[in-house]
Design a protein around this motif. Structure first.
Motif, short mmCIF file in Angstrom:
data_model
loop_
_atom_site.label_atom_id
_atom_site.label_comp_id
_atom_site.label_asym_id
_atom_site.label_seq_id
_atom_site.Cartn_x
_atom_site.Cartn_y
_atom_site.Cartn_z
N PHE A 49 -9.68 -2.66 -9.24
CA PHE A 49 -8.28 -2.59 -9.67
C PHE A 49 -7.32 -3.39 -8.80
CE2 PHE A 49 -10.21 1.39 -11.24
CZ PHE A 49 -9.96 1.21 -12.60
N SER A 50 -7.80 -3.95 -7.69
CA SER A 50 -6.90 -4.71 -6.82
C SER A 50 -6.71 -6.13 -7.34
CB SER A 50 -7.47 -4.75 -5.40
OG SER A 50 -6.67 -5.57 -4.57
N GLN A 51 -5.50 -6.64 -7.21
CA GLN A 51 -5.18 -8.00 -7.63
C GLN A 51 -5.52 -9.03 -6.56
OE1 GLN A 51 -3.93 -8.77 -10.67
NE2 GLN A 51 -3.85 -6.63 -11.32
N THR A 52 -5.71 -8.57 -5.32
CA THR A 52 -5.90 -9.50 -4.20
C THR A 52 -7.36 -9.70 -3.80
OG1 THR A 52 -5.61 -7.69 -2.60
CG2 THR A 52 -3.63 -8.91 -3.27
N LEU A 53 -8.26 -8.89 -4.35
CA LEU A 53 -9.67 -8.96 -3.96
C LEU A 53 -10.51 -9.56 -5.09
CD1 LEU A 53 -10.09 -5.47 -2.22
CD2 LEU A 53 -9.45 -7.65 -1.19
N GLY A 54 -10.16 -10.77 -5.48
CA GLY A 54 -10.86 -11.41 -6.59
C GLY A 54 -11.80 -12.52 -6.18
N GLU A 291 -8.28 -7.08 4.77
CA GLU A 291 -7.91 -7.27 3.37
C GLU A 291 -8.27 -6.05 2.53
OE1 GLU A 291 -9.73 -10.88 2.08
OE2 GLU A 291 -8.17 -12.16 2.93
N VAL A 292 -9.46 -5.51 2.77
CA VAL A 292 -9.89 -4.32 2.02
C VAL A 292 -9.01 -3.13 2.37
CG1 VAL A 292 -11.78 -2.69 1.63
CG2 VAL A 292 -12.26 -5.13 1.79
N LYS A 293 -8.71 -2.94 3.66
CA LYS A 293 -7.87 -1.81 4.06
C LYS A 293 -6.47 -1.93 3.47
CE LYS A 293 -8.74 -2.27 8.52
NZ LYS A 293 -8.71 -2.04 9.99
N ASN A 294 -5.88 -3.12 3.49
CA ASN A 294 -4.55 -3.32 2.90
C ASN A 294 -4.57 -3.09 1.40
OD1 ASN A 294 -3.44 -3.98 5.40
ND2 ASN A 294 -3.82 -6.17 5.14
N LYS A 298 -2.35 -0.27 -0.63
CA LYS A 298 -1.46 -0.63 -1.74
C LYS A 298 -1.86 0.06 -3.03
CE LYS A 298 -0.27 -5.22 0.08
NZ LYS A 298 -0.39 -6.69 -0.14
N LEU A 299 -3.17 0.07 -3.31
CA LEU A 299 -3.66 0.65 -4.55
C LEU A 299 -3.35 2.14 -4.62
CD1 LEU A 299 -5.31 0.36 -7.19
CD2 LEU A 299 -7.36 0.85 -5.81
#
Length: 310
Positions: A49-54, A291-294, A298-299
């Motif tokens: 569901f994250s937009q930043t982990l693509g 990145e995963v923690k952020n 956010k999610l």
């Protein structure tokens, strides 16, 4: 003693026969399994569901977490439930199913770790060609090939297991069904069968480990040409991968790349790669990955905010 080619059930002796230690086993591995399931599902949902982990790295991490959940589920629930009962029987069909699942998800974990190392290699050593080499379509094809390879491996293991004739004792000195403990019960010369296991499971584990170590040596060597910040970020990611690789492949190689002998420590060694590594992976890949923690923060902040507005 009459040979029996159609065994109906086996008795798993588990990790220990001591009632007090069995209570400890129940508590410890229940916590491990819940932690494994929750941690890996959290990573799966965050990446989904994250937009930043693509990026491809997180595409492979998604599949690693999925495989870890399935891999742990193939052994941990049975281990946890069995300590509650005096009779730890498992039917022949359930035993074969467990062997299939154990090797399907175990080999898949190996292939995903190799793909993650490949992604890191291209990122660091071929940065200009990265978007072309590791595009979405290529990643999907690589994962599909990994599943196909894992299926072939596990089917091979099942074929070997189904060929084993049994007689006499049906006591398996282990907490799960696998070829090594089953070979001890077989009414046949197991030398040739063990060689097939070594060339199958042992070769996959050892060759993959060697490939991974060579790739990380090349990666670390190439970091000399990068800036201090780039080196720090790359080292953080690669260190996480190397920790997972050593924890997983060390026990696998110890179990599968040796003559048909057993040691008292075999069951505890098997715990490392069947239950320990799937539990540690979420901790390693989240605690060492900003990145995963952020993305998680956010999610879940968005979800909590939306729920409070309702």
């Amino acid at each position: 003693m009459q040979q029996n080619n159609s065994a109906t059930e086996f008795i798993l002796l588990g990790l220990t026969q001591d009632p007090k230690k069995q209570k400890m086993v129940f508590v410890i591995f229940f916590i491990f399994y819940v932690g494994t399931t929750v941690g890996n599902l959290l990573i799966i949902m965050t990446i989904k569901f994250s937009q930043t982990l693509g990026s491809p790295m997180y595409f492979f991490l998604f599949h690693l977490s999925l495989v870890d959940t399935c891999f742990s589920t193939s052994t941990a629930p049975r281990l946890i439930v069995d300590v509650l009962f005096t009779e730890k029987s498992i039917s022949y069909s359930e035993c074969m199913t467990q062997i299939f699942a154990l090797h399907l998800f175990g080999s898949m974990e190996i292939f995903v770790l190799v793909l993650m190392a490949m992604d890191r290699y291209v990122t660091i050593c071929k940065p200009l060609h990265y978007p072309t080499i590791m595009n979405r379509q290529v990643c999907i094809i690589l994962i599909a090939l990994a599943w196909i390879g894992s299926s072939i491996h596990s089917i091979t293991q099942i074929i070997l297991a189904l060929r084993l004739p049994f007689c006499g004792s049906n006591l398996i000195d282990h907490y799960c069904c696998d070829l090594q403990p089953l070979l001890k019960l077989a009414c046949m010369d197991i030398y040739g069968m063990n060689l097939l296991v070594v060339f199958n499971s042992g070769a996959i584990s050892t060759s993959s480990f060697v490939i991974l170590m060579i790739s990380y040596i090349v990666i670390l060597h190439s970091l000399q040409n990068h800036s201090a910040e780039e080196r720090k970020k790359a080292l953080s990611t690669c260190t996480s991968h190397i920790i997972v690789v050593v924890l997983f492949f060390g026990p696998c190689i110890f179990i599968y790349i040796r003559p048909p002998t057993t040691f008292p420590m075999d069951k505890m060694v098997a715990v490392f790669y069947t239950i320990g590594t799937p539990f540690l992976n979420p901790l390693i890949y989240t605690l060492r990955n900003a990145e995963v923690k952020n993305a998680m923060r956010k999610l879940w902040h968005v979800r909590i905010t939306s729920e409070s507005k309702r």
